[in-house]
Write a protein that holds these residues in place. Sequence first.
Motif, PDB file in Angstrom:
ATOM      1  N   ASP A 135      -2.627  -4.527   4.912  1.00 29.21           N
ATOM      2  CA  ASP A 135      -3.878  -4.732   4.623  1.00 29.21           C
ATOM      3  C   ASP A 135      -4.635  -5.491   5.281  1.00 29.21           C
ATOM      4  N   TYR A 136      -4.238  -6.332   6.283  1.00 25.59           N
ATOM      5  CA  TYR A 136      -5.051  -7.228   7.256  1.00 25.59           C
ATOM      6  C   TYR A 136      -5.181  -6.358   8.240  1.00 25.59           C
ATOM      7  N   ILE A 137      -4.373  -5.429   8.890  1.00 28.11           N
ATOM      8  CA  ILE A 137      -4.593  -5.038  10.189  1.00 28.11           C
ATOM      9  C   ILE A 137      -5.078  -3.501  10.041  1.00 28.11           C
ATOM     10  N   GLU A 138      -5.160  -2.879   9.087  1.00 26.92           N
ATOM     11  CA  GLU A 138      -5.381  -1.596   8.994  1.00 26.92           C
ATOM     12  C   GLU A 138      -6.822  -1.162  10.121  1.00 26.92           C
ATOM     13  N   PRO A 139      -6.467   0.159  10.485  1.00 22.94           N
ATOM     14  CA  PRO A 139      -7.543   0.324  11.565  1.00 22.94           C
ATOM     15  C   PRO A 139      -9.028   0.208  11.433  1.00 22.94           C
ATOM     16  N   GLY A 140      -9.383  -0.021  10.018  1.00 19.78           N
ATOM     17  CA  GLY A 140     -10.847  -0.192   9.737  1.00 19.78           C
ATOM     18  C   GLY A 140     -11.433  -1.595   9.703  1.00 19.78           C
ATOM     19  N   ARG A 141     -10.513  -2.728   9.851  1.00 15.90           N
ATOM     20  CA  ARG A 141     -10.637  -4.185  10.316  1.00 15.90           C
ATOM     21  C   ARG A 141     -11.013  -4.269  11.642  1.00 15.90           C
ATOM     22  N   THR A 142     -12.382  -5.002  11.575  1.00 16.62           N
ATOM     23  CA  THR A 142     -12.824  -5.544  13.069  1.00 16.62           C
ATOM     24  C   THR A 142     -13.221  -6.794  13.191  1.00 16.62           C
ATOM     25  N   PHE A 143     -12.657  -7.722  12.301  1.00 17.36           N
ATOM     26  CA  PHE A 143     -12.858  -9.219  12.807  1.00 17.36           C
ATOM     27  C   PHE A 143     -12.209  -9.895  13.869  1.00 17.36           C
ATOM     28  N   PRO A 144     -12.675 -10.878  14.137  1.00 14.67           N
ATOM     29  CA  PRO A 144     -12.015 -11.649  15.453  1.00 14.67           C
ATOM     30  C   PRO A 144     -10.487 -11.900  15.400  1.00 14.67           C
ATOM     31  N   GLY A 145      -9.670 -11.472  16.300  1.00 11.34           N
ATOM     32  CA  GLY A 145      -8.390 -11.529  16.073  1.00 11.34           C
ATOM     33  C   GLY A 145      -7.370 -10.596  15.529  1.00 11.34           C
ATOM     34  N   VAL A 146      -8.123  -9.608  15.213  1.00  7.33           N
ATOM     35  CA  VAL A 146      -7.245  -8.522  14.487  1.00  7.33           C
ATOM     36  C   VAL A 146      -6.519  -7.763  15.634  1.00  7.33           C
ATOM     37  N   VAL A 147      -6.998  -7.430  16.566  1.00  7.62           N
ATOM     38  CA  VAL A 147      -6.322  -7.010  17.544  1.00  7.62           C
ATOM     39  C   VAL A 147      -4.804  -7.676  18.247  1.00  7.62           C
ATOM     40  N   GLU A 148      -5.073  -9.003  18.095  1.00  6.63           N
ATOM     41  CA  GLU A 148      -3.773  -9.924  18.355  1.00  6.63           C
ATOM     42  C   GLU A 148      -2.982  -9.753  17.121  1.00  6.63           C
ATOM     43  N   ALA A 149      -3.355  -9.742  16.060  1.00 13.37           N
ATOM     44  CA  ALA A 149      -2.809  -9.633  14.823  1.00 13.37           C
ATOM     45  C   ALA A 149      -1.881  -8.110  14.706  1.00 13.37           C
ATOM     46  N   ARG A 150      -2.587  -7.147  14.967  1.00 11.61           N
ATOM     47  CA  ARG A 150      -1.823  -5.891  15.174  1.00 11.61           C
ATOM     48  C   ARG A 150      -0.681  -5.697  16.239  1.00 11.61           C
ATOM     49  N   GLU A 151      -0.946  -6.439  17.311  1.00 14.24           N
ATOM     50  CA  GLU A 151      -0.067  -6.507  18.434  1.00 14.24           C
ATOM     51  C   GLU A 151       1.389  -7.434  17.958  1.00 14.24           C
ATOM     52  N   ILE A 152       0.878  -8.405  17.243  1.00  9.60           N
ATOM     53  CA  ILE A 152       2.196  -9.294  16.739  1.00  9.60           C
ATOM     54  C   ILE A 152       2.912  -8.514  15.721  1.00  9.60           C
ATOM     55  N   ALA A 153       2.381  -7.730  14.904  1.00 10.10           N
ATOM     56  CA  ALA A 153       2.954  -7.209  13.771  1.00 10.10           C
ATOM     57  C   ALA A 153       3.878  -5.922  14.183  1.00 10.10           C
ATOM     58  N   MET A 154       3.682  -5.233  15.500  1.00  5.17           N
ATOM     59  CA  MET A 154       4.599  -4.354  16.041  1.00  5.17           C
ATOM     60  C   MET A 154       5.662  -5.163  16.772  1.00  5.17           C
ATOM     61  N   ILE A 155       5.765  -6.400  16.873  1.00  8.29           N
ATOM     62  CA  ILE A 155       6.874  -7.127  17.578  1.00  8.29           C
ATOM     63  C   ILE A 155       7.553  -7.794  16.424  1.00  8.29           C
ATOM     64  N   ASP A 156       7.089  -8.471  15.642  1.00  5.48           N
ATOM     65  CA  ASP A 156       7.842  -9.480  14.752  1.00  5.48           C
ATOM     66  C   ASP A 156       6.924  -9.650  13.565  1.00  5.48           C
ATOM     67  N   LEU A 157       7.477  -8.957  12.367  1.00  2.00           N
ATOM     68  CA  LEU A 157       6.837  -9.077  11.032  1.00  2.00           C
ATOM     69  C   LEU A 157       6.451 -10.273  10.482  1.00  2.00           C
ATOM     70  N   ASP A 158       7.557 -11.022  10.670  1.00  3.79           N
ATOM     71  CA  ASP A 158       7.265 -12.548  10.129  1.00  3.79           C
ATOM     72  C   ASP A 158       6.355 -13.317  10.763  1.00  3.79           C
ATOM     73  N   ALA A 159       6.222 -13.181  12.114  1.00  4.28           N
ATOM     74  CA  ALA A 159       5.245 -13.745  12.887  1.00  4.28           C
ATOM     75  C   ALA A 159       3.794 -13.166  12.442  1.00  4.28           C
ATOM     76  N   ALA A 160       3.553 -12.081  12.138  1.00  2.25           N
ATOM     77  CA  ALA A 160       2.604 -11.460  11.697  1.00  2.25           C
ATOM     78  C   ALA A 160       2.264 -11.849  10.514  1.00  2.25           C
ATOM     79  N   VAL A 161       3.050 -12.465   9.511  1.00  5.71           N
ATOM     80  CA  VAL A 161       2.933 -13.085   8.228  1.00  5.71           C
ATOM     81  C   VAL A 161       2.226 -14.415   8.446  1.00  5.71           C
ATOM     82  N   ALA A 162       2.801 -15.072   9.426  1.00  6.03           N
ATOM     83  CA  ALA A 162       2.337 -16.426   9.655  1.00  6.03           C
ATOM     84  C   ALA A 162       0.955 -16.421  10.240  1.00  6.03           C
ATOM     85  N   TYR A 163       0.924 -15.314  11.078  1.00  8.92           N
ATOM     86  CA  TYR A 163      -0.530 -15.353  11.747  1.00  8.92           C
ATOM     87  C   TYR A 163      -1.528 -15.134  10.760  1.00  8.92           C
ATOM     88  N   GLU A 164      -1.097 -14.012   9.831  1.00  9.89           N
ATOM     89  CA  GLU A 164      -2.297 -13.689   8.852  1.00  9.89           C
ATOM     90  C   GLU A 164      -2.656 -15.024   7.854  1.00  9.89           C
TER      91      GLU A 164
END
Length: 199
Positions: A135-164
């Motif tokens: 919900d946070y990183i879907e392709p339509g999102r454009t807020f600052p930090g979303v690119v980093e959030a997407r990168e983290i999500a593909m490496i470590d899902l728990d880290a992505a939860v923490a980041y979000e």
Amino acid sequence: MKSEHYTQAERELLMQKVQMQMSQKRFEHVLGVEKTAVALAEKYGASPVKASIAALTHDYAKERSDEEFQLVIRRDGFKLDLLNWNNAIWHGLVGADFVQRELEIDDEEILQAIRLHTTGAAKMSLLDKIIYVADYIEPGRTFPGVVEAREIAMIDLDAAVAYETKHTLLHLIETEAVIYPKTIETYNFWVAKYRRELP
């Protein structure tokens, strides 16, 4: 609907039912969340079918009126403290009730992922985390930090939860919004605790 028997025709029918309940912009968001959730499910070993169903229905009640939510909260035995909140909280926690009743989706794992997709929780299943992050990183999102959030999500899902969670809380603080207690619980577990336990 049984998630273990999910044909393309059933997906199309579900999409139609969801689309009828929302604006085109919201529906495009939903489709973006579905695409992302299925990709995350395939990467992390969750059911792509459940990810698809949960993603398609996570915002099913987002555009319902406040009066309708208040009626359901009073009628269906929700804690009355929920009346002090708003759509941002209701469309997940109470929205799952609409999904179960109107779309006949009874899979508790899917319903729980819908309930938690905005607030998170200290204890989250793999599907909960996937829908929360998608919900946070879907392709339509454009807020600052979303690119980093997407990168983290593909490496470590728990880290992505923490980041979000951290960045959602920062946004709520910056806008001086009232913060739902479960969001603070999510922060305490996934950010404060998670960071302390990193090597």
